[in-house]
Design a protein around this motif. Structure first.
Motif, mmCIF file in Angstrom:
data_model
loop_
_atom_site.group_PDB
_atom_site.id
_atom_site.type_symbol
_atom_site.label_atom_id
_atom_site.label_comp_id
_atom_site.label_asym_id
_atom_site.label_seq_id
_atom_site.Cartn_x
_atom_site.Cartn_y
_atom_site.Cartn_z
ATOM 1 N N LEU A 12 -18.511 -19.270 16.239
ATOM 2 C CA LEU A 12 -17.238 -19.051 15.558
ATOM 3 C C LEU A 12 -16.079 -19.006 16.553
ATOM 4 N N GLN A 13 -16.298 -18.437 17.742
ATOM 5 C CA GLN A 13 -15.254 -18.432 18.765
ATOM 6 C C GLN A 13 -14.918 -19.849 19.209
ATOM 7 N N GLN A 14 -15.932 -20.704 19.289
ATOM 8 C CA GLN A 14 -15.688 -22.096 19.658
ATOM 9 C C GLN A 14 -14.861 -22.795 18.582
ATOM 10 N N ARG A 15 -15.107 -22.461 17.325
ATOM 11 C CA ARG A 15 -14.303 -23.045 16.242
ATOM 12 C C ARG A 15 -12.857 -22.571 16.317
ATOM 13 N N ASP A 16 -12.661 -21.307 16.680
ATOM 14 C CA ASP A 16 -11.298 -20.774 16.784
ATOM 15 C C ASP A 16 -10.444 -21.601 17.740
ATOM 16 N N VAL A 17 -11.054 -22.089 18.801
ATOM 17 C CA VAL A 17 -10.327 -22.920 19.772
ATOM 18 C C VAL A 17 -9.805 -24.187 19.081
ATOM 19 N N TYR A 18 -10.642 -24.820 18.285
ATOM 20 C CA TYR A 18 -10.216 -26.041 17.593
ATOM 21 C C TYR A 18 -9.145 -25.750 16.545
ATOM 22 N N TRP A 19 -9.242 -24.591 15.894
ATOM 23 C CA TRP A 19 -8.185 -24.219 14.951
ATOM 24 C C TRP A 19 -6.871 -24.051 15.701
ATOM 25 N N GLY A 20 -6.920 -23.407 16.865
ATOM 26 C CA GLY A 20 -5.717 -23.242 17.673
ATOM 27 C C GLY A 20 -5.134 -24.570 18.116
ATOM 28 N N ALA A 21 -5.993 -25.487 18.541
ATOM 29 C CA ALA A 21 -5.531 -26.814 18.961
ATOM 30 C C ALA A 21 -4.932 -27.575 17.782
ATOM 31 N N LEU A 22 -5.524 -27.416 16.615
ATOM 32 C CA LEU A 22 -5.018 -28.086 15.417
ATOM 33 C C LEU A 22 -3.623 -27.571 15.060
ATOM 34 N N VAL A 23 -3.430 -26.266 15.124
ATOM 35 C CA VAL A 23 -2.119 -25.675 14.822
ATOM 36 C C VAL A 23 -1.083 -26.124 15.850
ATOM 37 N N LEU A 24 -1.447 -26.088 17.135
ATOM 38 C CA LEU A 24 -0.517 -26.521 18.176
ATOM 39 C C LEU A 24 -0.163 -27.996 18.018
ATOM 40 N N SER A 25 -1.146 -28.814 17.706
ATOM 41 C CA SER A 25 -0.894 -30.243 17.500
ATOM 42 C C SER A 25 0.071 -30.474 16.350
ATOM 43 N N ALA A 26 -0.165 -29.785 15.243
ATOM 44 C CA ALA A 26 0.714 -29.942 14.081
ATOM 45 C C ALA A 26 2.136 -29.482 14.409
ATOM 46 N N ALA A 27 2.249 -28.361 15.114
ATOM 47 C CA ALA A 27 3.580 -27.860 15.487
ATOM 48 C C ALA A 27 4.287 -28.834 16.423
ATOM 49 N N ALA A 28 3.553 -29.384 17.391
ATOM 50 C CA ALA A 28 4.155 -30.340 18.334
ATOM 51 C C ALA A 28 4.618 -31.598 17.613
ATOM 52 N N LEU A 29 3.819 -32.082 16.684
ATOM 53 C CA LEU A 29 4.198 -33.278 15.943
ATOM 54 C C LEU A 29 5.399 -33.019 15.042
ATOM 55 N N LEU A 30 5.420 -31.877 14.395
ATOM 56 C CA LEU A 30 6.559 -31.526 13.548
ATOM 57 C C LEU A 30 7.829 -31.389 14.387
ATOM 58 N N LEU A 31 7.728 -30.708 15.505
ATOM 59 C CA LEU A 31 8.882 -30.529 16.378
ATOM 60 C C LEU A 31 9.362 -31.866 16.950
ATOM 61 N N SER A 32 8.422 -32.753 17.240
ATOM 62 C CA SER A 32 8.820 -34.062 17.787
ATOM 63 C C SER A 32 9.551 -34.905 16.740
ATOM 64 N N ARG A 33 9.278 -34.650 15.471
ATOM 65 C CA ARG A 33 9.987 -35.366 14.401
ATOM 66 C C ARG A 33 11.369 -34.769 14.159
ATOM 67 N N LEU A 34 11.458 -33.439 14.237
ATOM 68 C CA LEU A 34 12.727 -32.772 13.977
ATOM 69 C C LEU A 34 13.690 -32.873 15.156
ATOM 70 N N ARG A 35 13.179 -32.669 16.348
ATOM 71 C CA ARG A 35 14.009 -32.705 17.560
ATOM 72 C C ARG A 35 13.245 -33.423 18.665
ATOM 73 N N PRO A 36 13.209 -34.751 18.637
ATOM 74 C CA PRO A 36 12.409 -35.489 19.615
ATOM 75 C C PRO A 36 12.896 -35.287 21.046
ATOM 76 N N HIS A 37 11.937 -35.090 21.924
ATOM 77 C CA HIS A 37 12.208 -34.989 23.351
ATOM 78 C C HIS A 37 10.872 -35.162 24.071
ATOM 79 N N PRO A 38 10.767 -36.118 24.999
ATOM 80 C CA PRO A 38 9.484 -36.380 25.664
ATOM 81 C C PRO A 38 8.914 -35.167 26.393
ATOM 82 N N GLN A 39 9.770 -34.301 26.905
ATOM 83 C CA GLN A 39 9.278 -33.130 27.636
ATOM 84 C C GLN A 39 8.462 -32.215 26.727
ATOM 85 N N ARG A 40 8.814 -32.139 25.461
ATOM 86 C CA ARG A 40 8.061 -31.302 24.523
ATOM 87 C C ARG A 40 6.636 -31.822 24.358
#
Length: 173
Positions: free
Chosen positions: A53-81
């Motif tokens: 279950l701890q190993q799954r938590d890592v993938y959930w965290g990566a999934l949330v970070l990925s979604a946030a990064a993609l959303l932020l890149s659409r709203l305020r694009p910047h390569p550094q992000r």
């Protein structure tokens, strides 16, 4: 011209695109790993232990970070992000590899661990009988002598390396 830029100039376009959109690919890989874990549980009847279950938590965290990064890149694009997101994904996947390698060490009895699995043997669910709590030190499934935790360590380490490469090669903006 520097050797690094020669390599980037000769890189096929598909690799350039994958690096540029790495959080998307990392999110898809995380979703696939979670789907596989849930399929082993649901269809294979393999209940996860606490370390699973701890190993799954890592993938959930990566999934949330990925979604946030993609959303932020659409709203305020910047390569550094995207570079920062890829670096953070690399760190998350490294954590996942460490947890998975620790789980392998527990399975191989190289280290002794308390799995903290609650004793649920007296609980019955809808007449299905007693539930036996899974043990962290006994692999539930192996292929070619490698447990799911071992394969997860390889996948997590590969995703970490790919994330760091994407962070390194993403334009700084």
């Amino acid at each position: 011209m520097a050797a690094g830029s020669d390599w980037q100039m000769n890189t096929p376009r598909i690799f350039t695109e994958v690096r540029r959109t790495w959080p998307l690919w990392a999110g898809l890989a995380s979703a696939a790993m979670l789907a596989a874990a849930h399929a082993f549980e649901r269809f294979g009847g393999l209940a996860p232990c606490p370390l699973c279950l701890q190993q799954r938590d890592v993938y959930w965290g990566a999934l949330v970070l990925s979604a946030a990064a993609l959303l932020l890149s659409r709203l305020r694009p910047h390569p550094q992000r995207m570079r920062i997101a890829s670096m953070l994904l690399g760190l998350i996947f490294l954590l996942g590899a460490a947890i998975a390698l620790y789980h392998v060490a527990v399975e191989q009895h190289w280290v002794i661990a308390q799995c903290d699995a609650p004793d649920l043997s007296a609980i019955t669910t809808m007449g299905e009988g007693a539930f036996e709590a899974p043990r962290c030190d006994a692999p539930a499934w192996t292929l070619f002598g490698v447990s799911m935790a071992g394969y997860n360590a390889l996948v997590s380490l590969t995703l970490a390396i790919m994330s760091f490469l994407a962070a390194r090669s993403t334009p700084a903006g």
